[in-house]
Design an enzyme around this catalytic site. Structure first.
Site, short mmCIF file in Angstrom:
data_model
loop_
_atom_site.label_atom_id
_atom_site.label_comp_id
_atom_site.label_asym_id
_atom_site.label_seq_id
_atom_site.Cartn_x
_atom_site.Cartn_y
_atom_site.Cartn_z
N ASP A 1 -18.27 -38.20 -27.89
CA ASP A 1 -17.29 -38.25 -28.97
C ASP A 1 -17.53 -37.09 -29.93
O ASP A 1 -18.58 -37.01 -30.58
CB ASP A 1 -17.42 -39.58 -29.71
CG ASP A 1 -16.27 -39.85 -30.67
OD1 ASP A 1 -15.61 -38.88 -31.10
OD2 ASP A 1 -16.03 -41.03 -30.98
N HIS B 1 -13.58 -39.39 -28.01
CA HIS B 1 -13.34 -40.34 -29.10
C HIS B 1 -12.63 -41.61 -28.65
O HIS B 1 -12.77 -42.64 -29.30
CB HIS B 1 -12.55 -39.67 -30.22
CG HIS B 1 -12.40 -40.52 -31.43
ND1 HIS B 1 -13.46 -41.19 -32.01
CD2 HIS B 1 -11.31 -40.85 -32.19
CE1 HIS B 1 -13.03 -41.85 -33.07
NE2 HIS B 1 -11.75 -41.67 -33.19
N SER C 1 -11.89 -46.19 -34.38
CA SER C 1 -11.98 -45.05 -35.28
C SER C 1 -12.04 -45.57 -36.72
O SER C 1 -12.96 -46.29 -37.08
CB SER C 1 -10.82 -44.08 -35.04
OG SER C 1 -11.06 -42.85 -35.67
#
Length: 716
Positions: free
Chosen positions: A660, A692, A585
């Site tokens: 995602d 994600h 991320s």
């Protein structure tokens, strides 16, 4: 000097110690992933104070609810599983004692499927007090659990006295009622708010018709089908949210009459204790100006603005006002306006009465007030942000004192005003989990549990916490290092730097395993040093520390991470030619930033779910830290990684979930496209069925992929 051991005895002791170490198990990667929250999660006991019982706490033991007197340790059985099963004919099928919540001294409630029961431990009778539709989601209960709100698709429903009430009837699926708004930012974690007595409910209406659709794909159909999600990107049109109130008696809804731009944020929704008013924090889209407003709960009319808060960069107000016990006009407010998040006392005229906590530490949680409402207890940071300690703030003298003193992390802190005692769990680098009872002065009265080391049979590494100076020359950064299990300072080891570095996250704390994932222990067993730096921009270190990256994400954080690399290179046992970096991320963004902006530093990187261009990330998060692309073009251009592919010199693996909906796949695909255009080689892997992050059993595959890639790149 007297000889303590003969040479023969000493040799035998050393050989014995080595033999014990050799006999210890080796942690497998699958064990480290699948067993993190089971096999290797330190033992703990779920305990609760029994209301107004003057020092009795309860826990489930052998399928019975047991009360223990905290000061003397005497026990008594309140009710058994068999008695609960007999307490109502609908409970005969219970297999174990249910998870319970006390609502009165002798009454607790629990859920069983889609029903809620209240059990009286004196009469041994259970009463069905609430139910909801099997198809319902986002269930939200009144304080006494007699009424419940829930959503079915995009509409809101209630169940009152066993009768289902449809509050909204909207055919347009792009208009959603009673669900979380603003993508869970600003402390908004739900879409409905019951009044204290359950006579009315406030709920969000979220109009997303103007928000762009992002075209995710559903591979479970043949052929694959479109599964679009609403995704407002930075600088684009955002959702338009309003707040409404449904009155249970009149069965009518009214709209709260908020004014201002349609794309502002409605945060921190709170009812007054007497149910006459509702309070909303109105935050502008730029997120640097908040007005705390009061509205009439019967007709939705604006009454007044209690106060406003402004900041040159951005506000981070994520906790709603909290009224003092038995008060309609005094409340607690948490804000960073003095540089650290602290607790203030206000009245409903908007007057600040006192700052209750202060200092270079951050309030993490409100614990409660003592019986006379003279002291407020809070959980706050300490030790450079690594610890969590219990503090006492006196409302009259405004004196603040720390009542716990053991360095580590206190959590699950529960206060019982009737006895002035606390229940808490404690953990540190050397303590897996200890649960105790302590008094208002921090003195331990009883130890409930001392958990064993879950790794006692495994050959794992101790974890070292340290600090380095940040690139600004003044800030102190916390670091974490895990060395190989059989570390030899005369050898040189490869390094994996694990990175996040972004807002809202703190990777390193003084708890068991220091916040490290267990795959890191596995990698250490395989001969790696694992190193992490919490750079400027991460949370729980005060406003200046967190705001250092404002308008330039990926600049100051990269400088800080490179200072960590310099420190590593200064160590004689680090192989500076074999360094890897991995993150997910924001950590994926940092990994790619370092592999491009600081090429030749790392021989290999693995970037998971990376942000490659902040213009493609969602409005609420991005604009807080970067403003809009229209107002901060240079900042967006500097942080953009799509235009930096030619800087990549070493091996980089990008991993992205195909569905995602947080960092949408477009980030990675555009980066790949630019690599192709520029003749730059890069590796890519996708997880088709994951959003994600990759969770469940497939996470074993993920970490195999990550570590195998690093192994191959760093192999001598």
């Amino acid at each position: 000097m007297k000889r303590l051991y003969s040479l023969t005895t000493l040799c035998l002791l050393i050989l014995g110690a080595l033999s014990v170490q050799a006999q210890k198990k080796t942690l497998t990667l699958e064990e480290s992933i699948v067993g993190r929250w089971s096999t290797f999660y330190p033992e703990r006991v779920s305990v609760q104070w029994q209301p107004d019982a003057k020092g009795y706490y309860t826990a489930i033991e052998d399928n019975a609810l047991i009360a223990t007197y905290a000061k003397k340790g005497t026990k008594k059985t309140l009710i058994t599983l068999e008695e609960v099963k007999k307490s109502n004919e609908n409970l005969e099928g219970l297999k174990r004692f249910p998870r319970y919540k006390w609502v009165a001294k002798n009454e607790f409630i629990f859920k069983n499927s889609n029903q809620v029961f209240k059990t009286d431990i004196i009469s041994k009778q259970s009463t069905l007090i609430g139910t909801w539709n099997d198809d319902g989601a986002n269930a939200d209960f009144t304080a006494d659990y007699s009424k419940v709100a829930y959503t079915i698709e995009n509409n809101l429903f209630l169940n009152v006295d066993g009768k289902e009430i449809q509050v909204s009837d909207e055919a347009n699926k792009e208009i959603v009622f009673g669900q979380v708004v603003h993508r869970n930012e600003f402390g908004v974690h739900k879409g409905t708010y019951w009044s204290p007595k359950g006579n009315a409910i406030a709920y969000y209406r979220n109009d997303q018709t103007m928000v762009t659709d992002y075209p995710l794909v559903n591979l479970t159909t043949t052929p694959a089908s479109a599964n679009p999600t609403k995704y407002p990107m930075a600088g684009m049109k955002s959702e338009e949210v309003t707040l409404h109130i449904y009155n249970v008696e009149s069965q009518k809804s009214i709209q709260v009459k908020t004014t201002g731009p349609k794309e502002q944020y409605l945060t921190n929704v709170v009812w007054s204790p007497d149910e006459q008013f509702i309070y909303i924090g109105i935050l502008n889209r730029a997120q640097n100006h908040l007005a705390l407003n009061q509205y009439n709960a019967l007709n939705g009319e604006f009454i007044k603005t209690l106060f406003e808060e402004k900041d040159e960069k951005y506000l981070s107000i994520t906790h709603p006002m909290e009224f003092l016990p038995n008060s309609n006009d005094q409340f607690i407010w948490r804000t960073e306006k003095d540089g650290f998040e602290h607790v203030y006392l206000y009245n409903t005229d908007g007057k600040e009465l006192a700052q209750l906590t202060k200092g270079d530490w951050v309030v993490m949680d409100m614990i409660g007030f003592d019986k006379k409402k003279q002291n407020l207890f809070v959980l706050g940071t300490d030790n450079n942000g690594l610890d969590r300690q219990v503090y006492k703030a006196n409302l009259k003298s405004q004196k603040v004192s720390k009542i716990t003193n053991q360095s580590g992390v206190y959590s699950q802190v529960q206060y019982d005003a009737s006895s002035n005692l606390f229940l808490a769990a404690f953990t540190s680098l050397s303590t897996a989990n200890t649960q105790t009872v302590f008094d208002g002065n921090g003195k331990t009265l009883k130890t409930i549990l001392e958990a064993e080391d879950p790794f006692k049979e495994y050959n794992v590494s101790p974890i070292e916490l340290s600090t380095i100076k940040a690139a600004d020359g003044t800030s102190i950064l916390n670091t974490r290092m895990i060395k190989p299990a059989n570390f030899d300072p005369n050898k040189k080891y490869p390094v994996i730097v694990y990175v996040y570095g972004g807002p809202g996250v703190q990777l390193i704390t003084n708890r068991w395993q220091a916040g490290a994932a267990l795959w890191m222990q596995k990698a250490a067993q395989d001969g790696y040093i694992i190193y992490t730096v919490d750079s400027r921009g991460t949370e729980n270190r005060g406003k200046d520390f967190e705001q250092a990256t404002h308008l330039k994400l990926g600049t100051e954080e990269v400088k800080d991470q490179l200072l960590g690399v310099e420190y590593l290179k200064s160590l004689p046992y680090v192989d500076a030619e074999r360094m890897a970096i991995h993150g997910w991320s924001f950590g994926g963004f940092m990994t790619t930033s370092l592999m491009t902006k600081a090429a030749d530093t790392f021989k290999v990187g693995v970037a998971g779910g990376p942000v490659m261009d902040w213009e493609l990330y969602e409005v609420m998060y991005t604009e807080r830290y970067m403003s809009t692309p229209q107002l901060n073009a240079s900042g967006y251009e500097e942080s953009k990684l799509l235009n930096k592919t030619t800087l990549l010199k070493d091996k980089l693996l990008i991993i992205h979930g195909l569905i995602d909906d947080v960092v949408v796949p477009q980030h990675s695909f555009l980066f790949l496209e630019n690599c192709v255009k520029n003749g730059v080689q890069v590796d890519f892997f996708t997880y088709p069925g994951h959003p994600h992050n990759v969770r469940g059993k497939d996470r074993v595959h993920l970490m195999q992929k990550v570590l195998m890639y690093i192994d191959d790149a760093l192999a001598k």
